[in-house]
Design a protein around this motif. Structure first.
Motif, PDB file in Angstrom:
ATOM      1  N   PHE A 162       0.848  -1.189   0.000  1.00 49.54           N
ATOM      2  CA  PHE A 162       0.000   0.000   0.000  1.00 49.54           C
ATOM      3  C   PHE A 162       0.886   1.243   0.000  1.00 49.54           C
ATOM      4  O   PHE A 162       1.859   1.320   0.764  1.00 49.54           O
ATOM      5  CB  PHE A 162      -0.885  -0.044   1.250  1.00 49.54           C
ATOM      6  CG  PHE A 162      -1.548   1.244   1.620  1.00 49.54           C
ATOM      7  CD1 PHE A 162      -2.396   1.889   0.742  1.00 49.54           C
ATOM      8  CD2 PHE A 162      -1.352   1.802   2.873  1.00 49.54           C
ATOM      9  CE1 PHE A 162      -3.029   3.077   1.086  1.00 49.54           C
ATOM     10  CE2 PHE A 162      -1.981   2.986   3.238  1.00 49.54           C
ATOM     11  CZ  PHE A 162      -2.814   3.625   2.343  1.00 49.54           C
ATOM     12  N   ILE A 163       0.590   2.186  -0.888  1.00 43.39           N
ATOM     13  CA  ILE A 163       1.356   3.425  -0.981  1.00 43.39           C
ATOM     14  C   ILE A 163       0.400   4.608  -0.840  1.00 43.39           C
ATOM     15  O   ILE A 163      -0.569   4.719  -1.587  1.00 43.39           O
ATOM     16  CB  ILE A 163       2.105   3.533  -2.319  1.00 43.39           C
ATOM     17  CG1 ILE A 163       3.064   2.343  -2.482  1.00 43.39           C
ATOM     18  CG2 ILE A 163       2.872   4.847  -2.405  1.00 43.39           C
ATOM     19  CD1 ILE A 163       3.707   2.258  -3.853  1.00 43.39           C
ATOM     20  N   ALA A 164       0.685   5.482   0.133  1.00 44.57           N
ATOM     21  CA  ALA A 164      -0.127   6.683   0.337  1.00 44.57           C
ATOM     22  C   ALA A 164       0.659   7.909  -0.095  1.00 44.57           C
ATOM     23  O   ALA A 164       1.781   8.135   0.382  1.00 44.57           O
ATOM     24  CB  ALA A 164      -0.525   6.817   1.804  1.00 44.57           C
ATOM     25  N   LEU A 165       0.104   8.686  -1.010  1.00 49.37           N
ATOM     26  CA  LEU A 165       0.699   9.942  -1.446  1.00 49.37           C
ATOM     27  C   LEU A 165       0.113  11.050  -0.585  1.00 49.37           C
ATOM     28  O   LEU A 165      -1.109  11.243  -0.546  1.00 49.37           O
ATOM     29  CB  LEU A 165       0.406  10.177  -2.923  1.00 49.37           C
ATOM     30  CG  LEU A 165       0.783   9.012  -3.864  1.00 49.37           C
ATOM     31  CD1 LEU A 165       0.446   9.370  -5.305  1.00 49.37           C
ATOM     32  CD2 LEU A 165       2.254   8.656  -3.722  1.00 49.37           C
ATOM     33  N   ILE A 166       0.976  11.782   0.105  1.00 50.49           N
ATOM     34  CA  ILE A 166       0.529  12.734   1.123  1.00 50.49           C
ATOM     35  C   ILE A 166       0.959  14.153   0.757  1.00 50.49           C
ATOM     36  O   ILE A 166       2.123  14.528   0.967  1.00 50.49           O
ATOM     37  CB  ILE A 166       1.114  12.368   2.502  1.00 50.49           C
ATOM     38  CG1 ILE A 166       0.728  10.938   2.888  1.00 50.49           C
ATOM     39  CG2 ILE A 166       0.669  13.360   3.563  1.00 50.49           C
ATOM     40  CD1 ILE A 166       1.380  10.448   4.165  1.00 50.49           C
ATOM     41  N   PRO A 167       0.072  14.960   0.191  1.00 50.53           N
ATOM     42  CA  PRO A 167       0.412  16.365  -0.009  1.00 50.53           C
ATOM     43  C   PRO A 167       0.720  17.014   1.340  1.00 50.53           C
ATOM     44  O   PRO A 167       0.017  16.791   2.326  1.00 50.53           O
ATOM     45  CB  PRO A 167      -0.870  16.949  -0.630  1.00 50.53           C
ATOM     46  CG  PRO A 167      -1.545  15.771  -1.278  1.00 50.53           C
ATOM     47  CD  PRO A 167      -1.254  14.617  -0.364  1.00 50.53           C
ATOM     48  N   LYS A 168       1.771  17.779   1.397  1.00 49.04           N
ATOM     49  CA  LYS A 168       2.219  18.382   2.656  1.00 49.04           C
ATOM     50  C   LYS A 168       1.102  19.174   3.332  1.00 49.04           C
ATOM     51  O   LYS A 168       0.981  19.174   4.565  1.00 49.04           O
ATOM     52  CB  LYS A 168       3.426  19.281   2.374  1.00 49.04           C
ATOM     53  CG  LYS A 168       4.019  19.950   3.591  1.00 49.04           C
ATOM     54  CD  LYS A 168       5.234  20.793   3.180  1.00 49.04           C
ATOM     55  CE  LYS A 168       5.825  21.539   4.363  1.00 49.04           C
ATOM     56  NZ  LYS A 168       7.017  22.348   3.955  1.00 49.04           N
TER      57      LYS A 168
END
Length: 234
Positions: free
Chosen positions: A166-172
């Protein structure tokens, strides 16, 4: 959904309780709010440091990158996980972060499925076979290392649950100190009529269970590995 005789029912219920019908509910006012003092004064960079440390606790790989460096960072993780098939959340952020272009360059000889509500059960069947699921975090809790996902027709729950990784892309900009601020933000969005989905998932790293003899086991009922990528806002 139609509601029949609602007013009559509530008025009768109030009468049985021996009081007047209340038509307005107000939140209690507390003299102190200790939950607001945790990480008080922390800026976004401070929160990044806190979630990076928490990722060590929750067995989650942590990366930090820029908008332009996202593709290279993501490809490194895909290579690390030996990924050959992806199920990804859809929506406007695919184009905004140029993931659609990256998927097109990456996909020859591999498989990419973009979640679409109209595809129904096909989405879930693909997620069951996928090596990894990729989503964007809508709100991110620094204290616990939790990503908050607004599950809708472009972002099914199975993306973060069924694949092996699982990969979560997290905008700052999505980082908040803790659950206190996340709940407040969700409430404000709903009050403003911004259409928060009825299903919201709170996910903290890979699947963890210590139910049996207090021995921690990863991957019992979900992904075995997880990665968070914090992306600097442009």
């Amino acid at each position: 959904m139609a509601v029949y005789n609602g007013e009559e029912f509530l008025s009768k219920l109030a009468g049985r309780l021996g009081r007047e019908r209340r038509k307005e509910v107000r939140a209690p006012v507390y003299s102190t709010s200790p939950q607001d003092r945790v990480f008080q004064g922390a800026d976004q960079d401070d929160l990044i440091e806190k979630i990076e440390k928490q990722c060590q606790v929750i067995h989650t790989d942590f990366r930090r990158t820029t908008f332009d460096g996202l593709e290279a960072t993501l490809l490194q993780i895909l290579d690390q996980y030996e990924v050959s098939s992806i199920v990804s959340a859809g929506g406007k952020r695919l184009e905004e972060y140029k993931l659609d272009e990256m998927y097109e360059r990456w996909s020859p000889g591999r498989f990419v499925h973009i979640w679409q509500g109209k595809k129904g059960e096909e989405n879930i069947e693909v997620a069951e076979r996928a090596d990894t699921g990729i989503v964007f975090s809508d709100v991110t809790l620094a204290e616990s290392g939790t990503v908050v996902l607004y599950n809708d027709h472009d972002n099914g729950r199975s993306i973060s649950l069924l694949p092996k990784t699982f990969i979560a892309l997290i905008p700052k900009s999505t980082l908040v100190p803790r659950m206190t601020q996340a709940a407040r933000l969700i409430h404000e969005q709903e009050a403003e009529g911004n259409g928060v989905p009825s299903c919201i998932s709170f996910i903290t790293g890979p699947s963890n269970s210590a139910d049996i003899e207090m021995q921690l086991i990863v991957g019992v009922h979900g992904p075995v590995k997880a990665s968070y990528i914090v992306i600097e806002d442009r």
